[in-house]
Design an enzyme around this catalytic site. Structure first.
Site, PDB file in Angstrom:
ATOM      1  N   ASP A 137       0.838  -1.270  -0.148  1.00 46.44           N
ATOM      2  CA  ASP A 137       0.062  -0.098   0.031  1.00 46.44           C
ATOM      3  C   ASP A 137       0.961   1.452  -0.139  1.00 46.44           C
ATOM      4  O   ASP A 137       2.208   1.317   0.097  1.00 46.44           O
ATOM      5  CB  ASP A 137      -1.007  -0.011   1.116  1.00 46.44           C
ATOM      6  CG  ASP A 137      -0.300  -0.348   2.386  1.00 46.44           C
ATOM      7  OD1 ASP A 137       0.770  -0.257   2.390  1.00 46.44           O
ATOM      8  OD2 ASP A 137      -1.014  -0.672   3.334  1.00 46.44           O
ATOM      9  N   ASP A 190      -7.904  -1.880  14.245  1.00 52.40           N
ATOM     10  CA  ASP A 190      -9.177  -1.980  13.582  1.00 52.40           C
ATOM     11  C   ASP A 190      -9.254  -3.270  12.777  1.00 52.40           C
ATOM     12  O   ASP A 190     -10.483  -3.572  12.177  1.00 52.40           O
ATOM     13  CB  ASP A 190      -9.815  -0.848  12.863  1.00 52.40           C
ATOM     14  CG  ASP A 190      -8.971  -0.723  11.640  1.00 52.40           C
ATOM     15  OD1 ASP A 190      -8.001  -1.483  11.347  1.00 52.40           O
ATOM     16  OD2 ASP A 190      -9.055   0.399  10.732  1.00 52.40           O
ATOM     17  N   HIS A 241      -7.432  -4.181  10.031  1.00 50.09           N
ATOM     18  CA  HIS A 241      -7.093  -3.975   8.858  1.00 50.09           C
ATOM     19  C   HIS A 241      -5.858  -4.842   8.471  1.00 50.09           C
ATOM     20  O   HIS A 241      -5.096  -4.992   9.349  1.00 50.09           O
ATOM     21  CB  HIS A 241      -7.090  -2.569   8.251  1.00 50.09           C
ATOM     22  CG  HIS A 241      -5.990  -1.773   8.653  1.00 50.09           C
ATOM     23  ND1 HIS A 241      -6.054  -0.299   9.126  1.00 50.09           N
ATOM     24  CD2 HIS A 241      -4.647  -2.208   9.102  1.00 50.09           C
ATOM     25  CE1 HIS A 241      -4.669   0.169   9.467  1.00 50.09           C
ATOM     26  NE2 HIS A 241      -3.862  -0.908   9.330  1.00 50.09           N
ATOM     27  N   GLU A 300      -9.777  -1.513   5.153  1.00 56.15           N
ATOM     28  CA  GLU A 300     -10.212  -1.052   6.347  1.00 56.15           C
ATOM     29  C   GLU A 300     -11.563  -1.879   6.367  1.00 56.15           C
ATOM     30  O   GLU A 300     -12.247  -2.248   5.455  1.00 56.15           O
ATOM     31  CB  GLU A 300     -10.791   0.630   6.086  1.00 56.15           C
ATOM     32  CG  GLU A 300      -9.375   1.396   6.165  1.00 56.15           C
ATOM     33  CD  GLU A 300      -8.655   1.566   7.572  1.00 56.15           C
ATOM     34  OE1 GLU A 300      -8.535   0.329   8.081  1.00 56.15           O
ATOM     35  OE2 GLU A 300      -8.246   2.648   7.648  1.00 56.15           O
TER      36      GLU A 300
HETATM   37  P1  PGA Z   1       1.941  -1.147  12.447  1.00 56.11           P
HETATM   38  O1  PGA Z   1       0.743  -1.159  11.568  1.00 56.11           O
HETATM   39  O2  PGA Z   1       2.946  -2.297  12.150  1.00 56.11           O
HETATM   40  O3  PGA Z   1       2.607   0.231  12.354  1.00 56.11           O
HETATM   41  O4  PGA Z   1       1.395  -1.451  14.027  1.00 56.11           O
HETATM   42  C1  PGA Z   1       0.458  -2.210  11.037  1.00 56.11           C
HETATM   43  C2  PGA Z   1      -0.819  -1.918  10.123  1.00 56.11           C
HETATM   44  O5  PGA Z   1      -1.555  -1.083  10.278  1.00 56.11           O
HETATM   45  O6  PGA Z   1      -1.023  -2.668   9.303  1.00 56.11           O
END
Ligand code: PGA
Length: 241
Positions: A67, A136, A138, A143
């Protein structure tokens, strides 16, 4: 799902790096689906260390990132292009032409999404997809929603994602509101999925993803249906399982 519980972030990173190394050793021209964020940083550090020792060679791999924020150019310090170069690509021998990150500043985002899907297809699909998980639920920037978005698309980030990512920006207002992400079908078509997770703040998301029903309200829950998915998590992240 194969669940591997480890003590802490360092052990999670080492184990994840081990799995990626094994993949590259067995198939030197692997297509790796790579991720950004705090979760994979230690994994990349470990891989760089092994690369410097001559234990791993990335010269034939192709990397396809999950992404990118919409609106941030490659040169922006918080763009995922920048993150990947800073934390991994610039330290190993991945060929520049084999590095792919979605284009967050394309003039035509619909076309950019379509082209990214084409690119994945042309590469022969993803051999190993590395994932983190959001608080959340995702994966990538898919999302929570009423349905699973199958292909690469532009998404509006949820409040919780914006809040979680504010730590990387000067203020919440600076966090982009949109991102381009590969879709759920694309992730599910990866031959292997490796999800890494640490910290207490992810415990609820992990519980829902692993033990809850499969629902687009918790995008990571779809991984229950993947035939070769491994989750490596530390004690805190697995504390509610
Ligand atoms: P993080 O993010 O590794 O910075 O906790 C993970 C994500 O949001 O997929």
């Amino acid at each position: 799902m194969k669940i591997i519980k480890v003590k802490n972030y360092d052990e999670m990173s080492r184990k994840a790096a081990n799995i990626i190394s094994a993949q590259v050793l067995i198939k030197p021209d692997s297509v790796l689906g790579l991720a950004t964020g705090g979760s994979p940083l230690g994994t990349y550090k470990q891989l760089i260390e092994w690369y410097n020792k001559g234990d791993i060679d990335f010269s034939e791999i192709t990397s396809i990132n999950l992404d990118e924020y919409v609106g941030l150019p490659d040169t922006h310090e918080q763009s995922y292009h920048y993150f990947m170069h800073e934390n991994f690509f610039d330290h190993v021998n991945v060929k520049p032409e084999n590095i792919h990150v979605p284009n967050g500043v394309a003039a035509n985002m619909t076309q950019a999404c379509r082209e990214y899907e084409e690119l994945i297809k042309k590469a022969g699909g993803i051999d190993l997809q590395l994932l983190g998980i959001g608080t959340d639920g995702h994966i990538g920037f898919n999302e929570p929603d009423d349905f699973f978005e199958p292909l690469t698309h532009v998404v509006s980030l949820t409040e919780s994602t914006i809040k979680a990512n504010t730590r990387f920006f000067d203020s919440e207002d600076d966090v982009p509101r949109k991102a381009i992400t590969v879709g759920i079908k694309t992730i599910m078509q990866a031959k292997k999925v490796l999800l890494i997770v640490n910290g207490k703040n992810k415990a609820d998301a992990v519980k829902e993803a692993v033990c809850g029903k499969v629902t687009p309200a918790v995008p990571a829950s779809i991984l229950q249906l993947h035939p070769d998915c491994t989750i490596i998590g530390d004690e805190e992240a697995f504390s509610k399982l």
